[in-house]
Design a protein around this motif. Structure first.
Motif, PDB file in Angstrom:
ATOM      1  N   SER A  57       1.048  -1.049   0.154  1.00 15.30           N
ATOM      2  CA  SER A  57      -0.404  -0.053  -0.079  1.00 15.30           C
ATOM      3  C   SER A  57       1.485   1.190   0.238  1.00 15.30           C
ATOM      4  O   SER A  57       1.802   1.097   0.065  1.00 15.30           O
ATOM      5  CB  SER A  57      -0.784  -0.055   1.359  1.00 15.30           C
ATOM      6  OG  SER A  57      -0.506  -0.070   2.146  1.00 15.30           O
ATOM      7  N   GLU A  68       0.866   7.176   3.714  1.00 13.45           N
ATOM      8  CA  GLU A  68      -0.293   8.319   3.903  1.00 13.45           C
ATOM      9  C   GLU A  68      -0.028   9.624   3.346  1.00 13.45           C
ATOM     10  O   GLU A  68      -0.004  10.447   2.673  1.00 13.45           O
ATOM     11  CB  GLU A  68      -1.565   8.022   5.061  1.00 13.45           C
ATOM     12  CG  GLU A  68      -1.787   9.750   5.093  1.00 13.45           C
ATOM     13  CD  GLU A  68      -2.734   9.061   4.079  1.00 13.45           C
ATOM     14  OE1 GLU A  68      -3.696  10.309   3.677  1.00 13.45           O
ATOM     15  OE2 GLU A  68      -3.459   8.503   3.731  1.00 13.45           O
ATOM     16  N   ASN A 117       0.260   9.832  -0.522  1.00 11.15           N
ATOM     17  CA  ASN A 117      -0.541  10.490  -0.954  1.00 11.15           C
ATOM     18  C   ASN A 117      -0.522  12.088  -2.043  1.00 11.15           C
ATOM     19  O   ASN A 117      -0.311  13.007  -1.504  1.00 11.15           O
ATOM     20  CB  ASN A 117      -1.705  10.165  -0.528  1.00 11.15           C
ATOM     21  CG  ASN A 117      -3.138  10.399  -1.384  1.00 11.15           C
ATOM     22  OD1 ASN A 117      -2.897   9.640  -2.223  1.00 11.15           O
ATOM     23  ND2 ASN A 117      -4.471  10.950  -0.701  1.00 11.15           N
ATOM     24  N   ARG A 143      -4.899  -0.943  -9.152  1.00  9.14           N
ATOM     25  CA  ARG A 143      -5.731  -0.460  -8.967  1.00  9.14           C
ATOM     26  C   ARG A 143      -7.471  -0.529  -9.353  1.00  9.14           C
ATOM     27  O   ARG A 143      -6.703  -1.099 -10.949  1.00  9.14           O
ATOM     28  CB  ARG A 143      -6.238   1.098  -9.118  1.00  9.14           C
ATOM     29  CG  ARG A 143      -6.716   2.155  -8.740  1.00  9.14           C
ATOM     30  CD  ARG A 143      -7.159   3.404  -8.848  1.00  9.14           C
ATOM     31  NE  ARG A 143      -8.594   4.278  -8.656  1.00  9.14           N
ATOM     32  CZ  ARG A 143      -8.627   5.026  -8.226  1.00  9.14           C
ATOM     33  NH1 ARG A 143      -7.483   6.708  -8.462  1.00  9.14           N
ATOM     34  NH2 ARG A 143      -9.496   5.888  -7.826  1.00  9.14           N
ATOM     35  N   ASN A 144      -7.796  -1.420  -9.065  1.00 11.55           N
ATOM     36  CA  ASN A 144      -8.952  -2.188  -8.838  1.00 11.55           C
ATOM     37  C   ASN A 144      -8.493  -3.154  -9.931  1.00 11.55           C
ATOM     38  O   ASN A 144      -8.853  -3.720 -10.908  1.00 11.55           O
ATOM     39  CB  ASN A 144     -10.105  -1.215  -9.932  1.00 11.55           C
ATOM     40  CG  ASN A 144     -10.557  -0.209  -9.187  1.00 11.55           C
ATOM     41  OD1 ASN A 144     -10.819  -0.486  -8.045  1.00 11.55           O
ATOM     42  ND2 ASN A 144     -10.958   0.963  -9.704  1.00 11.55           N
ATOM     43  N   ASP A 195      -1.497   7.327  -5.994  1.00  9.13           N
ATOM     44  CA  ASP A 195      -2.889   7.883  -5.012  1.00  9.13           C
ATOM     45  C   ASP A 195      -2.487   7.149  -3.851  1.00  9.13           C
ATOM     46  O   ASP A 195      -3.284   5.362  -3.697  1.00  9.13           O
ATOM     47  CB  ASP A 195      -3.898   7.683  -5.846  1.00  9.13           C
ATOM     48  CG  ASP A 195      -5.514   7.652  -5.644  1.00  9.13           C
ATOM     49  OD1 ASP A 195      -5.923   7.707  -4.308  1.00  9.13           O
ATOM     50  OD2 ASP A 195      -6.084   8.576  -6.648  1.00  9.13           O
ATOM     51  N   ASN A 196      -3.746   7.031  -2.677  1.00  9.42           N
ATOM     52  CA  ASN A 196      -3.446   5.855  -1.983  1.00  9.42           C
ATOM     53  C   ASN A 196      -4.817   4.941  -2.376  1.00  9.42           C
ATOM     54  O   ASN A 196      -4.719   3.569  -1.339  1.00  9.42           O
ATOM     55  CB  ASN A 196      -3.932   5.994  -0.585  1.00  9.42           C
ATOM     56  CG  ASN A 196      -4.982   7.210   0.198  1.00  9.42           C
ATOM     57  OD1 ASN A 196      -5.623   6.805  -0.710  1.00  9.42           O
ATOM     58  ND2 ASN A 196      -4.698   8.225   1.059  1.00  9.42           N
ATOM     59  N   ARG A 197      -5.340   4.992  -2.872  1.00 12.11           N
ATOM     60  CA  ARG A 197      -6.492   3.811  -3.219  1.00 12.11           C
ATOM     61  C   ARG A 197      -6.040   2.921  -4.868  1.00 12.11           C
ATOM     62  O   ARG A 197      -6.478   1.957  -4.526  1.00 12.11           O
ATOM     63  CB  ARG A 197      -7.658   5.004  -3.934  1.00 12.11           C
ATOM     64  CG  ARG A 197      -8.412   5.439  -2.879  1.00 12.11           C
ATOM     65  CD  ARG A 197      -9.791   6.724  -3.824  1.00 12.11           C
ATOM     66  NE  ARG A 197      -9.113   7.550  -4.500  1.00 12.11           N
ATOM     67  CZ  ARG A 197      -9.266   7.617  -5.802  1.00 12.11           C
ATOM     68  NH1 ARG A 197     -10.868   8.140  -5.650  1.00 12.11           N
ATOM     69  NH2 ARG A 197      -9.092   8.584  -6.603  1.00 12.11           N
ATOM     70  N   GLU A 198      -4.547   3.425  -4.879  1.00 15.83           N
ATOM     71  CA  GLU A 198      -3.835   2.308  -4.732  1.00 15.83           C
ATOM     72  C   GLU A 198      -2.811   1.524  -4.419  1.00 15.83           C
ATOM     73  O   GLU A 198      -2.890   2.073  -3.132  1.00 15.83           O
ATOM     74  CB  GLU A 198      -3.187   2.901  -6.711  1.00 15.83           C
ATOM     75  CG  GLU A 198      -3.671   3.722  -7.303  1.00 15.83           C
ATOM     76  CD  GLU A 198      -2.938   5.496  -8.364  1.00 15.83           C
ATOM     77  OE1 GLU A 198      -3.840   5.338  -9.149  1.00 15.83           O
ATOM     78  OE2 GLU A 198      -1.558   5.452  -7.570  1.00 15.83           O
ATOM     79  N   THR A 199      -2.419   0.682  -5.307  1.00 12.96           N
ATOM     80  CA  THR A 199      -0.759  -0.054  -4.823  1.00 12.96           C
ATOM     81  C   THR A 199       0.253   0.023  -5.678  1.00 12.96           C
ATOM     82  O   THR A 199      -0.560   0.331  -6.810  1.00 12.96           O
ATOM     83  CB  THR A 199      -1.333  -1.477  -4.150  1.00 12.96           C
ATOM     84  OG1 THR A 199      -1.661  -2.148  -5.887  1.00 12.96           O
ATOM     85  CG2 THR A 199      -2.833  -1.811  -3.023  1.00 12.96           C
TER      86      THR A 199
END
Length: 215
Positions: A152, A155, A158, A180-181, A195-199
């Motif tokens: 991950s 923070e 980000n 992502r997704n 983007d912290n929605r990504e790994t």
């Protein structure tokens, strides 16, 4: 596409057969137990019931014609050792043998194995690393020192670009891709904003990755 001789159809051998089928390789599967042979028939090109320690039987399979011979026997080390040795004596090009312990690996390598796999040891290592941190999602060991981690994004990273963070210079860690997704983006540049929605998929030495991501 490769031609592969797979000897030993226990749990490990069966999974190997299924994966080779998915990869569209030609597989000859062998085991002494008829039930095991029947279970892998949907996944292999051919299968025979036989004893890998029997030289006459092995010779009849034409081991020289296979690109790789995999000895997946896990419940009888003596049989694994004898099968490995016979395969090499009969002219097998590449012999990959399963080992449970380092001492087994040493004997297998001395008696004909070109490479060793440790399914239990490798899975145990993966499990320990994967679930010892909430930040790690996957990892692939490359050598004793280097690995690829899916991890991950911290923070504090980000919204910042890779160039601004200068991760490679500061931490000696290479960012290979962002995910992502379930979709990988391999087009990584210094302008890529995290983007912290990504790994991240990162490559480096264990100790550098541990220090960089505080794991």
């Amino acid at each position: 596409m490769k031609s592969i001789l797979l000897i030993g159809l226990g749990r490990f051998g069966k999974h190997v057969a299924q994966k080779l089928y998915e990869l569209k390789h030609q597989v000859m599967a062998v085991d002494m137990i008829e039930e095991r042979v029947n279970e892998v028939l949907p996944y292999v090109t051919n299968a025979q019931i036989g004893d890998g320690t029997n030289e006459e039987f092995l010779s009849s399979l034409g081991v020289r014609n296979f690109d790789v011979c995999i000895v997946a026997i896990g419940d009888n080390f003596q049989s694994s050792l004898e099968t490995t040795s016979l395969l090499k004596e009969l002219g097998a090009k590449m012999v990959v043998s399963r080992a449970a312990r380092d001492v087994h690996a040493k004997f297998l390598l001395r008696n004909g194995a070109d490479e060793i796999v440790y399914p239990e040891k490798q899975l145990a290592s993966w499990t320990a690393i994967r679930y010892s941190s909430d930040h790690i999602f996957d990892y692939i060991e490359l050598t004793e020192d280097y690995a690829i981690f899916e991890i991950s994004i911290p923070e504090e990273w980000n919204g910042k670009s890779i160039g601004r963070l200068d991760i490679r210079k500061k931490h000696r860690v290479n960012i290979m891709a962002v995910k992502r997704n379930g979709e990988l983006n391999l087009n990584i540049t210094s302008d890529t904003v995290l983007d912290n929605r990504e790994t991240l998929l990162v490559l480096g030495r264990y100790k550098d990755i541990q220090k960089c991501f505080r794991i």
